[in-house]
Design an enzyme around this catalytic site. Structure first.
Site, short mmCIF file in Angstrom:
data_model
loop_
_atom_site.label_atom_id
_atom_site.label_comp_id
_atom_site.label_asym_id
_atom_site.label_seq_id
_atom_site.Cartn_x
_atom_site.Cartn_y
_atom_site.Cartn_z
N HIS A 149 -28.51 12.47 -75.18
CA HIS A 149 -29.88 12.76 -74.76
C HIS A 149 -29.89 13.32 -73.36
O HIS A 149 -29.05 12.97 -72.53
CB HIS A 149 -30.76 11.50 -74.84
CG HIS A 149 -30.18 10.32 -74.12
ND1 HIS A 149 -29.18 9.52 -74.68
CD2 HIS A 149 -30.42 9.80 -72.90
CE1 HIS A 149 -28.86 8.56 -73.82
NE2 HIS A 149 -29.60 8.72 -72.73
N HIS A 173 -32.12 13.66 -69.99
CA HIS A 173 -33.27 13.15 -69.23
C HIS A 173 -33.94 14.30 -68.49
O HIS A 173 -33.26 15.10 -67.85
CB HIS A 173 -32.81 12.13 -68.17
CG HIS A 173 -32.21 10.88 -68.71
ND1 HIS A 173 -32.90 9.68 -68.73
CD2 HIS A 173 -30.99 10.60 -69.22
CE1 HIS A 173 -32.11 8.73 -69.22
NE2 HIS A 173 -30.95 9.26 -69.53
P1 AMP Z 1 -28.99 6.36 -70.79
O1 AMP Z 1 -28.75 5.38 -69.70
O2 AMP Z 1 -28.73 7.80 -70.36
O3 AMP Z 1 -28.28 6.00 -72.07
O4 AMP Z 1 -30.53 6.36 -71.05
C1 AMP Z 1 -31.15 5.65 -72.05
C2 AMP Z 1 -32.62 5.67 -71.74
O5 AMP Z 1 -33.32 5.30 -72.91
C3 AMP Z 1 -33.05 4.72 -70.63
O6 AMP Z 1 -33.68 5.47 -69.58
C4 AMP Z 1 -34.03 3.78 -71.33
O7 AMP Z 1 -35.12 3.41 -70.52
C5 AMP Z 1 -34.46 4.59 -72.52
N1 AMP Z 1 -34.90 3.83 -73.69
C6 AMP Z 1 -34.31 2.74 -74.25
N2 AMP Z 1 -34.99 2.34 -75.34
C7 AMP Z 1 -36.03 3.21 -75.48
C8 AMP Z 1 -37.11 3.33 -76.40
N3 AMP Z 1 -37.25 2.47 -77.43
N4 AMP Z 1 -38.01 4.31 -76.23
C9 AMP Z 1 -37.89 5.17 -75.20
N5 AMP Z 1 -36.89 5.13 -74.29
C10 AMP Z 1 -35.98 4.15 -74.42
#
Ligand code: AMP
Ligand code: ZN
Length: 109
Positions: free
Chosen positions: A100, A102
């Site tokens: 993903h 950001h």
């Molecule tokens: P990463 O640290 O790059 O893996 O980012 C994962 C991101 O997903 C974090 O910023 C979380 O806040 C976000 N996240 C986790 N669960 C959810 C969810 N159910 N809906 C939206 N964002 C989420």
């Protein structure tokens, strides 16, 4: 990937605040925003991390960046500025192992 949260969101088996969807990816709001605008751009294909990208994934990457640019404009942060970020593996801050991008911005300066 049945145990992957972002696959579940892509498949609408888990809720999310969707902003955009096309054949390649979905965009939704991060549940714990790090800034006034914090979107996640998530390919529909399960790719574990940047390390797992294959030659055939080039179109996905192009779509991620083209949609990111459009989303920045729609969220009104294109001119003020924003960050595009991939966290890669545990040491790089990745906690969800489904690729993903950001999109983070909207700070008052
Ligand atoms: P990463 O640290 O790059 O893996 O980012 C994962 C991101 O997903 C974090 O910023 C979380 O806040 C976000 N996240 C986790 N669960 C959810 C969810 N159910 N809906 C939206 N964002 C989420
Ligand atoms: Zn997945």
């Amino acid at each position: 990937m049945s145990d992957c949260l972002f696959c579940k969101i892509v498949n609408k088996e888990s809720p999310a605040d969707f902003i955009y969807e096309d054949d390649t990816l979905v965009v939704f709001k991060d549940i714990r925003p790090a800034a006034p605008v914090h979107l996640l751009l998530v390919p529909k294909k399960h790719i574990r991390s940047v390390n797992d990208l294959e030659d055939g994934d080039r179109d996905i990457l192009a779509e991620l960046f083209m949609v990111a640019k459009d989303m920045a404009r729609e969220m009104g942060v294109d001119r003020s500025g924003y960050k595009l970020l991939f966290n890669v593996e545990k040491g790089g801050g990745q906690i969800i192992f489904h690729l993903h991008l950001h999109l983070i911005g909207g700070w008052k300066r």
